[in-house]
Design an enzyme around this catalytic site. Structure first.
Site: not given
Ligand code: HMG
Length: 391
Positions: A83, A115, A237
């Site tokens: 991709e 993906c 994934h």
């Molecule tokens: P964010 O807003 O930076 O993070 O986005 P958050 O506030 O949601 O925190 C992440 C986790 O860390 C949370 O845990 C927090 O509680 C925890 P959860 O509630 O989810 O269990 N946290 C802590 N833990 C320990 N100590 C601390 C602490 N602070 C917070 N101090 C997000 C995170 C993954 C959304 C962002 O990085 C993002 O947008 N990433 C890209 C999108 C992505 O990977 N999506 C996944 C599903 S889609 C997919 O898999 C397809 C993809 O591969 C593309 C394709 O198919 O081509 C992406």
């Protein structure tokens, strides 16, 4: 009716980049508590391509060991899933075909659906092998995951390629029928043609992934698939490794199963060792999970392994494989560890400079700095053409 012919993954090899950025460096730059990266999303570092690396050089590096071991005589098809495509017309696999010196009597094509593309490639390859069991299909999944600097997605970048040799009587994993499949039109993650970095609605993407887990499992059950308790492990994934944990808990919960942490860890932990230090490798990610499982588990001979392949947008598939007795003699564990350990650690400033780099679009002669030490490199962009070199 299901065929008696066993078809699946005969060999598997992966490659990753020249450079790596530890999440500690990103956290120091943006003031994030490192616990969010290490525990919250389950990532410790991410692979970063050198200026002269791309999906072609990574794909060639992943596939070369398969051709070295098995030759190319039986390979009449190369399917390149990505991709992070480098051209709207020409398949990246054609460059790999040339770099590997494959015979001209080969068909080469590129596949895309976020993906999920590599799983489509694997399933199409299995169909080709059923048509002629003497043939093998080279499937290459290669991607560079890139989000905008200082965006929430930045911590979930990465890059890698996995090459799968698909054939009859495979040495590693027999892929079973049926599959559970699922498609939903969602805008959780996408990359318009004019952008280098993907756009993403992070929380929406997690919800969409979980819906796809439910959808594929429902279809898998309706198609007569295995029971949840039959699987020795689950390869999801992994855009970040904690996503696999979220997905698996969701699958267990929605089926009325207990989600005690010991069970979840038993089902998943060995699939995450490579992804946690490589980052998101998009199409390659689920098969990097399989590599990690096979390279780290005690003997899995005869055991069933589940696969959940998800591609944003979205398309997903749940399917099963049976690990072939004697598979351990065919693994590339040492080479895989070396591919990870050989990466040079970047500081944040060098990472940022590499992230910002892109080729001018003026059609001039633009040599790339020689940074990678690998066998294949992108030497230049000349007259809008990518020029590759083999060392
Ligand atoms: P964010 O807003 O930076 O993070 O986005 P958050 O506030 O949601 O925190 C992440 C986790 O860390 C949370 O845990 C927090 O509680 C925890 P959860 O509630 O989810 O269990 N946290 C802590 N833990 C320990 N100590 C601390 C602490 N602070 C917070 N101090 C997000 C995170 C993954 C959304 C962002 O990085 C993002 O947008 N990433 C890209 C999108 C992505 O990977 N999506 C996944 C599903 S889609 C997919 O898999 C397809 C993809 O591969 C593309 C394709 O198919 O081509 C992406």
């Amino acid at each position: 009716m299901a065929s008696a012919l066993a078809v699946g993954i005969h060999d598997l090899s992966f490659a990753t980049t020249e450079f790596v950025l530890p999440h500690t460096a990103l956290a120091a730059h943006n003031g994030t508590d490192i616990g969010k990266y290490h525990l919250g999303i389950g990532q410790r570092s991410m692979s970063v391509p050198a200026a002269d690396e791309d999906i072609v050089t990574l794909g060639a590096a992943a596939a070369a060991p398969l051709i070295a071991r098995h030759g190319s005589d039986a390979v009449r098809t190369v399917v390149f899933a990505t991709e992070s495509s480098i051209d709207q017309a020409k398949a990246a696999g054609v460059y790999v075909h040339s770099l590997l010196g494959l015979p001209s009597a080969t068909r080469v094509v590129e596949l895309k659906q976020a993906c999920y593309g590599a799983t489509a490639a694997l399933q199409f390859a299995i169909g080709l092998v059923h048509r002629d069991p003497a043939q093998r299909v080279l499937v290459i999944a290669s991607d560079v995951s890139k989000y905008d600097l200082d965006s929430p997605g930045e911590a979930t970048q990465g890059a890698a390629a996995v090459a799968l040799l698909v054939g009859a009587d495979p040495a590693l994993v027999r892929i079973e029928e049926p599959s559970g499949v699922f498609t939903a039109d969602v805008m959780d993650f996408w990359r318009p043609n004019y952008r280098e970095a993907a756009l993403v609605d992070g929380q929406e993407s997690i919800t969409a992934y979980l819906q796809a887990v439910e959808g594929t499992w429902k279809d898998y059950v309706e198609q007569g698939g295995r029971k949840l308790d039959e699987f020795a492990a689950f390869c999801y994934h992994q855009p970040f490794t904690k996503m696999a944990y979220k997905a698996h808990r969701h699958l267990l919960n929605s089926n009325g199963h207990d989600t005690d942490e010991a069970r979840v860890a038993r089902d998943l932990a060995l699939t995450t060792a490579y992804n946690t230090v490589v980052g998101n490798s998009y199409t390659a990610s689920v098969y990097l999970g399989l590599a990690s499982l096979l390279d780290h588990a005690d003997d899995l001979s005869g055991r069933a392994v589940a696969f959940l392949s998800y591609g944003s947008g979205s398309v997903a598939e749940f399917f099963a494989g049976t690990v072939v007795p004697g598979y351990r003699a065919h693994l590339r564990t040492q080479e895989h560890r070396e591919a990870i350990d050989r990466r040079e650690t970047l500081d944040y400033a060098r990472y940022r400079a590499l992230h910002r780099r892109s080729f001018p679009t003026d059609g001039g002669d633009h040599p790339t700095p020689a940074q990678t030490t690998g066998r294949y490199r992108l030497a230049a962009l000349r007259g809008h053409k990518r020029i590759y070199e083999t060392r």
